[in-house]
Write a protein that holds these residues in place. Structure first.
Motif, PDB file in Angstrom:
ATOM      1  N   PRO A  45     -10.799  -2.146  13.394  1.00  0.00           N
ATOM      2  CA  PRO A  45     -11.676  -1.576  12.357  1.00  0.00           C
ATOM      3  C   PRO A  45     -11.083  -0.349  11.679  1.00  0.00           C
ATOM      4  N   ASP A  46     -10.284   0.432  12.391  1.00  0.00           N
ATOM      5  CA  ASP A  46      -9.718   1.647  11.788  1.00  0.00           C
ATOM      6  C   ASP A  46      -8.751   1.345  10.653  1.00  0.00           C
ATOM      7  N   ALA A  47      -8.166   0.157  10.670  1.00  0.00           N
ATOM      8  CA  ALA A  47      -7.195  -0.197   9.642  1.00  0.00           C
ATOM      9  C   ALA A  47      -7.846  -0.825   8.411  1.00  0.00           C
ATOM     10  N   ARG A  48      -9.087  -1.201   8.532  1.00  0.00           N
ATOM     11  CA  ARG A  48      -9.738  -1.915   7.428  1.00  0.00           C
ATOM     12  C   ARG A  48     -10.212  -0.947   6.344  1.00  0.00           C
ATOM     13  N   LEU A  49     -10.010  -1.343   5.114  1.00  0.00           N
ATOM     14  CA  LEU A  49     -10.271  -0.472   3.980  1.00  0.00           C
ATOM     15  C   LEU A  49     -11.582  -0.843   3.305  1.00  0.00           C
ATOM     16  N   SER A  50     -12.250   0.167   2.788  1.00  0.00           N
ATOM     17  CA  SER A  50     -13.454  -0.026   1.989  1.00  0.00           C
ATOM     18  C   SER A  50     -13.077   0.010   0.517  1.00  0.00           C
ATOM     19  N   PRO A  51     -13.794  -0.699  -0.354  1.00  0.00           N
ATOM     20  CA  PRO A  51     -13.494  -0.629  -1.790  1.00  0.00           C
ATOM     21  C   PRO A  51     -13.524   0.788  -2.346  1.00  0.00           C
ATOM     22  N   ASP A  52     -14.227   1.696  -1.680  1.00  0.00           N
ATOM     23  CA  ASP A  52     -14.250   3.081  -2.137  1.00  0.00           C
ATOM     24  C   ASP A  52     -12.941   3.809  -1.832  1.00  0.00           C
ATOM     25  N   ASP A  53     -12.077   3.204  -1.021  1.00  0.00           N
ATOM     26  CA  ASP A  53     -10.835   3.848  -0.611  1.00  0.00           C
ATOM     27  C   ASP A  53      -9.698   3.648  -1.593  1.00  0.00           C
ATOM     28  N   TYR A  54      -9.849   2.767  -2.549  1.00  0.00           N
ATOM     29  CA  TYR A  54      -8.698   2.436  -3.394  1.00  0.00           C
ATOM     30  C   TYR A  54      -9.131   2.031  -4.788  1.00  0.00           C
ATOM     31  N   ILE A  55      -8.160   2.021  -5.674  1.00  0.00           N
ATOM     32  CA  ILE A  55      -8.278   1.445  -7.018  1.00  0.00           C
ATOM     33  C   ILE A  55      -7.374   0.222  -7.021  1.00  0.00           C
ATOM     34  N   LEU A  56      -7.909  -0.918  -7.401  1.00  0.00           N
ATOM     35  CA  LEU A  56      -7.206  -2.200  -7.230  1.00  0.00           C
ATOM     36  C   LEU A  56      -7.150  -2.983  -8.530  1.00  0.00           C
ATOM     37  N   ILE A  57      -5.985  -3.583  -8.794  1.00  0.00           N
ATOM     38  CA  ILE A  57      -5.843  -4.624  -9.816  1.00  0.00           C
ATOM     39  C   ILE A  57      -5.361  -5.881  -9.111  1.00  0.00           C
ATOM     40  N   GLU A  58      -5.969  -7.008  -9.425  1.00  0.00           N
ATOM     41  CA  GLU A  58      -5.534  -8.299  -8.887  1.00  0.00           C
ATOM     42  C   GLU A  58      -5.111  -9.218 -10.023  1.00  0.00           C
ATOM     43  N   ASN A  59      -4.136 -10.056  -9.731  1.00  0.00           N
ATOM     44  CA  ASN A  59      -3.674 -11.063 -10.689  1.00  0.00           C
ATOM     45  C   ASN A  59      -3.437 -12.357  -9.926  1.00  0.00           C
ATOM     46  N   ARG A  60      -4.228 -13.355 -10.209  1.00  0.00           N
ATOM     47  CA  ARG A  60      -4.134 -14.627  -9.497  1.00  0.00           C
ATOM     48  C   ARG A  60      -2.931 -15.467  -9.911  1.00  0.00           C
ATOM     49  N   ARG A  61      -2.269 -15.083 -10.974  1.00  0.00           N
ATOM     50  CA  ARG A  61      -1.113 -15.850 -11.456  1.00  0.00           C
ATOM     51  C   ARG A  61       0.085 -14.910 -11.603  1.00  0.00           C
ATOM     52  N   PRO A  62       0.618 -14.406 -10.500  1.00  0.00           N
ATOM     53  CA  PRO A  62       1.725 -13.447 -10.586  1.00  0.00           C
ATOM     54  C   PRO A  62       3.006 -14.079 -11.107  1.00  0.00           C
ATOM     55  N   VAL A  63       3.696 -13.345 -11.936  1.00  0.00           N
ATOM     56  CA  VAL A  63       4.947 -13.825 -12.530  1.00  0.00           C
ATOM     57  C   VAL A  63       6.010 -14.029 -11.456  1.00  0.00           C
ATOM     58  N   ASN A  64       6.018 -13.179 -10.435  1.00  0.00           N
ATOM     59  CA  ASN A  64       7.065 -13.272  -9.418  1.00  0.00           C
ATOM     60  C   ASN A  64       7.048 -14.594  -8.668  1.00  0.00           C
ATOM     61  N   ARG A  65       5.914 -15.248  -8.607  1.00  0.00           N
ATOM     62  CA  ARG A  65       5.857 -16.544  -7.926  1.00  0.00           C
ATOM     63  C   ARG A  65       6.748 -17.555  -8.636  1.00  0.00           C
ATOM     64  N   ILE A  66       6.702 -17.549  -9.969  1.00  0.00           N
ATOM     65  CA  ILE A  66       7.589 -18.407 -10.745  1.00  0.00           C
ATOM     66  C   ILE A  66       9.030 -17.925 -10.620  1.00  0.00           C
ATOM     67  N   ALA A  67       9.206 -16.608 -10.563  1.00  0.00           N
ATOM     68  CA  ALA A  67      10.552 -16.045 -10.500  1.00  0.00           C
ATOM     69  C   ALA A  67      11.269 -16.434  -9.208  1.00  0.00           C
ATOM     70  N   VAL A  68      10.546 -16.499  -8.092  1.00  0.00           N
ATOM     71  CA  VAL A  68      11.166 -16.893  -6.833  1.00  0.00           C
ATOM     72  C   VAL A  68      11.693 -18.320  -6.927  1.00  0.00           C
ATOM     73  N   ILE A  69      10.867 -19.227  -7.440  1.00  0.00           N
ATOM     74  CA  ILE A  69      11.284 -20.622  -7.584  1.00  0.00           C
ATOM     75  C   ILE A  69      12.488 -20.716  -8.515  1.00  0.00           C
ATOM     76  N   LYS A  70      12.430 -19.992  -9.614  1.00  0.00           N
ATOM     77  CA  LYS A  70      13.538 -20.004 -10.566  1.00  0.00           C
ATOM     78  C   LYS A  70      14.810 -19.467  -9.920  1.00  0.00           C
ATOM     79  N   TYR A  71      14.681 -18.394  -9.157  1.00  0.00           N
ATOM     80  CA  TYR A  71      15.852 -17.780  -8.536  1.00  0.00           C
ATOM     81  C   TYR A  71      16.534 -18.754  -7.574  1.00  0.00           C
ATOM     82  N   ILE A  72      15.755 -19.414  -6.738  1.00  0.00           N
ATOM     83  CA  ILE A  72      16.340 -20.323  -5.753  1.00  0.00           C
ATOM     84  C   ILE A  72      17.031 -21.496  -6.444  1.00  0.00           C
ATOM     85  N   ARG A  73      16.348 -22.113  -7.389  1.00  0.00           N
ATOM     86  CA  ARG A  73      16.924 -23.274  -8.064  1.00  0.00           C
ATOM     87  C   ARG A  73      18.122 -22.879  -8.922  1.00  0.00           C
ATOM     88  N   ALA A  74      18.055 -21.709  -9.554  1.00  0.00           N
ATOM     89  CA  ALA A  74      19.180 -21.269 -10.367  1.00  0.00           C
ATOM     90  C   ALA A  74      20.393 -20.957  -9.496  1.00  0.00           C
TER      91      ALA A  74
END
Length: 399
Positions: free
Chosen positions: A176-205
């Protein structure tokens, strides 16, 4: 919640500095890391993204897209704006008081540009946390960027926890001591991160480039065949052959009279690797530019001398990213602070990022001259602000 122990991070995570995330990276390994991230286990995938040996620092296309995005947002000016005076319940005095507080608070923050950069990186990494360090009067002292590899989540949409050792462990492994409350942070989320495509591109390239290197080694130089002269004395065949091989390998040398040289000058087929690499590059650029085809106007899609449509596409991307940064700060700090300081009153001021407008100095000087000719006195400080010129008041002519 007390501040997280950032000063100790370098000591407890020193093992990660010895870990190269690109070594032994395969498509199977990458897919496994993405599956772990879907379960909330972020450490290894985020280290692959953001470490000094990660893909953000290795893939030239991704690096350029990131730098261009960061530069676009950094070139914007932050300001505190108030609600529309025509809006319901607007109170000019209250709006001005809230505006002054927020301006004072953001001006007091010692790392606002770095904090904004960290939030922008959510577009590439999938999420970004800031921990606000606030004074008792709700003024911002510091906005601490939380390293992504130190975050762990309860599934795809559950609560977050702090992972101080950056271990590849699930949320349930933390107390419990490690768990964060929404009041503890400012958050941005992105469900479609560019790096996910970049990893695939990097390996295949990387695989395509390796095969291309092998292709060049085999077919880059035309094969050379030497036709031995007729009537070679018996027992001299090996000597003639060795001399011919030595001459072919050195691309020069003397051959016995009557010898002939033939090269394989016929077409060796079209190599597919460049087309493959260009296709992979376009997939990353499309992901990094929001799917805007105008971003591919240049050969690389990100080069200098881009067309007007290309620059317009980037401006749209930057505005969209800036809007997400604004929304995160407004919803998770501005509104909280104003609700605490002005209980029961509406929030009439908020943080904003606006495109920096280049000033037309000539037009400003012309406007000032017209005002002066009409009998108006323009403040010297405002003249300096509008034109950039250091001005002094001219002494009146002697009678």
């Amino acid at each position: 919640m007390s501040r997280l122990p950032f000063r100790n991070l370098a000591a407890v995570q020193s093992w990660r500095d010895q870990y190269n995330p690109l070594r032994g990276l395969t498509m199977g390994r990458a897919v496994s890391l993405m599956e772990d991230a879907q379960r909330g286990v972020m450490a290894d995938l985020q280290w692959l993204y953001a470490s000094e040996l990660g893909i953000e620092a290795t893939d030239a296309d991704l690096m350029t897209i990131i730098e261009k995005t960061l530069a676009g947002v950094a070139d914007m000016d932050w300001q505190i704006v108030t609600a529309d005076p025509e809006s319901r319940g607007f109170d000019a005095a209250l709006a001005q008081e809230q505006k002054e507080f927020l301006e004072s608070s953001y001006n007091a923050c010692d790392n606002l540009p770095a904090a904004i950069d960290h939030l922008v990186m959510a577009r590439f990494r999938g999420f970004a946390h800031l921990q606000p360090w606030l004074k008792s009067d709700w003024t911002i002292e510091h906005l601490e960027p939380l390293p992504q590899w130190n975050m762990v989540r309860d599934g795809t949409a559950g609560r977050w926890a702090w992972n101080p050792l950056a271990l590849q462990k699930r949320y349930a492994a933390f107390g419990p001591d490690a768990r964060l409350s929404p009041d503890d942070y400012i958050l941005i989320e992105n469900r479609r991160p560019v790096n996910r495509i970049a990893v695939i591109k990097y390996i295949r390239a990387t695989v395509a480039e390796k095969d291309w290197d092998a292709y060049v080694e085999i077919y880059g130089l035309p094969g050379v065949f030497i036709i031995m002269p007729p009537n070679i004395p018996e027992g001299k065949e090996d000597q003639y052959k060795n001399e011919a091989v030595a001459a072919a390998e050195a691309a020069s040398g003397a051959l016995p009279n009557g010898s002939d040289v033939k090269t394989l000058s016929e077409v060796r087929g079209v190599q597919p690797f460049q087309l493959r690499l260009e296709w992979l590059q376009k997939q990353l650029i499309l992901a990094g530019t929001g799917g805007m085809l105008t971003s591919l106007a240049e050969p690389t899609g990100i080069g200098s001398g881009a067309s007007g449509a290309h620059e317009s596409a980037w401006a749209t991307i930057v505005r969209r990213v800036a809007h997400k940064v604004e929304s995160a700060l407004n919803q998770q700090y501005d509104h909280r602070a104003l609700a605490a300081l002005f209980p029961g009153r509406p929030c009439l001021a908020q943080f904003a990022l606006r495109t920096r407008q280049e000033k037309d100095v000539g037009a400003a000087v012309d406007s000032i001259a017209k005002l002066a000719a009409s009998g108006y006195l323009v403040d010297a400080a405002q003249v300096e602000a509008e034109t950039g010129y250091k001005v002094t008041l001219k002494a009146p002519d002697a009678p």
